[in-house]
Motif scaffolding. Structure first.
Motif, PDB file in Angstrom:
ATOM      1  N   MET A  48      31.930  26.443  42.902  1.00  0.00           N
ATOM      2  CA  MET A  48      31.757  26.847  41.516  1.00  0.00           C
ATOM      3  C   MET A  48      32.366  28.212  41.253  1.00  0.00           C
ATOM      4  O   MET A  48      32.450  29.058  42.144  1.00  0.00           O
ATOM      5  CB  MET A  48      30.272  26.845  41.150  1.00  0.00           C
ATOM      6  N   ASN A  49      32.781  28.416  40.015  1.00  0.00           N
ATOM      7  CA  ASN A  49      33.341  29.681  39.577  1.00  0.00           C
ATOM      8  C   ASN A  49      32.281  30.451  38.795  1.00  0.00           C
ATOM      9  O   ASN A  49      31.629  29.899  37.910  1.00  0.00           O
ATOM     10  CB  ASN A  49      34.571  29.428  38.704  1.00  0.00           C
ATOM     11  N   ALA A  50      32.111  31.711  39.131  1.00  0.00           N
ATOM     12  CA  ALA A  50      31.053  32.513  38.527  1.00  0.00           C
ATOM     13  C   ALA A  50      31.229  32.653  37.010  1.00  0.00           C
ATOM     14  O   ALA A  50      30.256  32.636  36.257  1.00  0.00           O
ATOM     15  CB  ALA A  50      31.001  33.894  39.176  1.00  0.00           C
ATOM     16  N   ALA A  92      26.826  32.276  47.187  1.00  0.00           N
ATOM     17  CA  ALA A  92      27.914  31.360  47.531  1.00  0.00           C
ATOM     18  C   ALA A  92      28.922  31.266  46.384  1.00  0.00           C
ATOM     19  O   ALA A  92      30.149  31.256  46.605  1.00  0.00           O
ATOM     20  CB  ALA A  92      27.354  29.978  47.857  1.00  0.00           C
ATOM     21  N   MET A  93      28.433  31.213  45.162  1.00  0.00           N
ATOM     22  CA  MET A  93      29.306  31.131  43.984  1.00  0.00           C
ATOM     23  C   MET A  93      30.146  32.407  43.841  1.00  0.00           C
ATOM     24  O   MET A  93      31.341  32.348  43.545  1.00  0.00           O
ATOM     25  CB  MET A  93      28.455  30.911  42.737  1.00  0.00           C
ATOM     26  N   TYR A 112      35.214  35.556  44.182  1.00  0.00           N
ATOM     27  CA  TYR A 112      35.804  36.883  44.385  1.00  0.00           C
ATOM     28  C   TYR A 112      36.351  37.134  45.790  1.00  0.00           C
ATOM     29  O   TYR A 112      36.890  38.211  46.048  1.00  0.00           O
ATOM     30  CB  TYR A 112      34.766  37.956  44.054  1.00  0.00           C
ATOM     31  N   VAL A 113      36.214  36.184  46.709  1.00  0.00           N
ATOM     32  CA  VAL A 113      36.762  36.347  48.064  1.00  0.00           C
ATOM     33  C   VAL A 113      37.765  35.214  48.305  1.00  0.00           C
ATOM     34  O   VAL A 113      37.396  34.132  48.789  1.00  0.00           O
ATOM     35  CB  VAL A 113      35.643  36.326  49.129  1.00  0.00           C
ATOM     36  N   PRO A 114      39.033  35.442  47.970  1.00  0.00           N
ATOM     37  CA  PRO A 114      40.042  34.373  48.076  1.00  0.00           C
ATOM     38  C   PRO A 114      40.169  33.787  49.483  1.00  0.00           C
ATOM     39  O   PRO A 114      40.474  32.597  49.621  1.00  0.00           O
ATOM     40  CB  PRO A 114      41.339  35.092  47.668  1.00  0.00           C
ATOM     41  N   ALA A 115      39.925  34.594  50.512  1.00  0.00           N
ATOM     42  CA  ALA A 115      40.079  34.103  51.878  1.00  0.00           C
ATOM     43  C   ALA A 115      39.104  32.971  52.200  1.00  0.00           C
ATOM     44  O   ALA A 115      39.363  32.152  53.082  1.00  0.00           O
ATOM     45  CB  ALA A 115      39.884  35.250  52.864  1.00  0.00           C
ATOM     46  N   LEU A 116      37.976  32.911  51.477  1.00  0.00           N
ATOM     47  CA  LEU A 116      36.956  31.887  51.736  1.00  0.00           C
ATOM     48  C   LEU A 116      37.173  30.622  50.916  1.00  0.00           C
ATOM     49  O   LEU A 116      36.538  29.600  51.185  1.00  0.00           O
ATOM     50  CB  LEU A 116      35.555  32.447  51.444  1.00  0.00           C
ATOM     51  N   GLN A 117      38.045  30.685  49.926  1.00  0.00           N
ATOM     52  CA  GLN A 117      38.200  29.551  49.012  1.00  0.00           C
ATOM     53  C   GLN A 117      38.650  28.253  49.702  1.00  0.00           C
ATOM     54  O   GLN A 117      38.232  27.171  49.293  1.00  0.00           O
ATOM     55  CB  GLN A 117      39.144  29.932  47.880  1.00  0.00           C
ATOM     56  N   PRO A 118      39.506  28.320  50.742  1.00  0.00           N
ATOM     57  CA  PRO A 118      39.857  27.054  51.428  1.00  0.00           C
ATOM     58  C   PRO A 118      38.669  26.361  52.072  1.00  0.00           C
ATOM     59  O   PRO A 118      38.709  25.140  52.306  1.00  0.00           O
ATOM     60  CB  PRO A 118      40.865  27.515  52.502  1.00  0.00           C
ATOM     61  N   LEU A 119      37.607  27.112  52.376  1.00  0.00           N
ATOM     62  CA  LEU A 119      36.422  26.507  52.979  1.00  0.00           C
ATOM     63  C   LEU A 119      35.507  25.871  51.936  1.00  0.00           C
ATOM     64  O   LEU A 119      34.604  25.116  52.288  1.00  0.00           O
ATOM     65  CB  LEU A 119      35.638  27.567  53.768  1.00  0.00           C
TER      66      LEU A 119
END
Length: 343
Positions: A100-102, A272-273, A278-285
């Motif tokens: 989800m996007n904040a 988590a949202m 705000y942390v692009p490095a985690l988006q693939p997960l």
């Protein structure tokens, strides 16, 4: 996500009428497998659980399989599944936050806040007068009203200790909302499609009109990803009302020194949202976490269905069901009308 370890129950579950005759008797007879006693119904439970882990199992199907098991063979792991259900639901909800996007969540929450406030207080007031009209006890009335107004079993579990409700009062309230949850999970998506509701409309309606978070998320997941995001955000914001309603309940029932149960897992969902936004490095997960969360939700609904035995349904009685249906019918109908004409 860790799944519960299934161990043989310490004591046999109470037999249902189907257990004592015909083929069902054989499913309760233990057989040694690799030195361990295993019954046929334990094997059936395991096979159904494995099926719920596959892409072919939707939330309604999982709930239906659990209900079928409960009404025929019975749940051979009732104690374990009862303990696992709440935690598994919480972990699943947190996992959904990674998809989800904040910014979108804030917008959805802003649109749903007025519906949330009006529906909660309206349901509690209507429940009070309807309960008196039906001649129900004050505790049962308040528990069912809170479960309908906020978030089903979680609200009942939080408010029950505040009013020092008896075990049978808690059972009646929980049985009522769980049955209505099951009906809603099957009924809402077809209604939404029949009325050509948008994803936004349906997600909002689910969050307001369905009791438990599990059934809200299950119904919205069937309808679509956007509906799922809207429903989850608004429902969890609604669940935070457990805190002020519990405090108000303590004052209304003149209870002192009671402990308010806070739904901390909601804050895990928010974290988590925020990480996903705000942390692009985690988006693939994110997609992996969301996929595991949806599987966890499906298993949760299977466990819930398996816990609704015939004995549980019989203990409720007609009047609590009538109160639950009345409140649910009003909140569903009014919110549906308002949403269709304003959203």
């Amino acid at each position: 996500m860790a799944h519960p370890t299934l161990l043989p129950p310490t004591a046999p579950a109470p037999a249902s009428p189907a257990d004592t005759t015909g083929i069902f008797r054989h499913f309760h007879t233990p057989h040694l497998v690799l030195g361990h006693p295993i019954t046929g119904r334990q094997v059936v439970f395991g096979l159904l659980l494995v099926f719920c882990l596959t892409p072919w199992a939707s939330p309604p199907v999982a709930l239906a399989l659990g209900l079928l098991l409960a009404q025929t063979l019975g749940n051979p792991f009732a104690r374990q599944t009862k303990m696992a259900t709440a935690k598994l639901l919480q972990y699943s909800v947190v996992g959904l936050g990674f998809g989800m996007n904040a910014h979108a969540a804030v917008q959805a929450g802003r649109e749903g806040i007025l519906f949330t406030v009006a529906s909660i207080f309206g349901t509690l007031v209507l429940g009070y007068f309807a309960g008196r009209w039906l001649g129900l006890g004050r505790h049962v009335t308040h528990l069912i009203s809170c479960g309908t107004a906020i978030c089903g079993g979680s609200a009942i579990a939080a408010v029950g200790p505040v009013i020092k409700a008896k075990d049978e009062e808690m059972s009646v309230a929980l049985g009522t909302v769980f049955v209505l949850n099951a009906i809603a999970l099957f009924a809402f998506p077809p209604i939404g499609h029949a009325l050509a509701m948008t994803q936004q409309q349906f997600g909002l309606w689910c969050a307001i009109a369905i009791h438990d978070t599990s059934s809200v998320v299950g119904a919205a997941k069937v309808y679509g990803d956007q509906a799922l995001q809207v429903a989850t955000t608004i429902k969890l914001a609604r669940a935070l009302w457990i805190i002020p309603v519990s405090i108000g309940t303590a004052l209304l029932f003149k209870q002192k020194g009671v402990k308010i149960k806070v739904p901390y897992f909601i804050f895990g969902f928010i974290v988590a949202m925020l990480l996903n936004t705000y942390v692009p490095a985690l988006q693939p997960l994110g997609p992996i976490a969301v996929k595991l969360a949806k599987i966890g939700l499906t298993v949760t609904l299977f466990f819930i269905g398996a816990g609704l035995s015939a004995a549980t349904l019989r203990t409720v009685g007609a009047k609590p069901y009538l109160l639950g249906v009345l409140l649910w019918g009003v909140i569903s109908g009014v919110s549906l009308y308002v949403i269709l004409h304003t959203i």
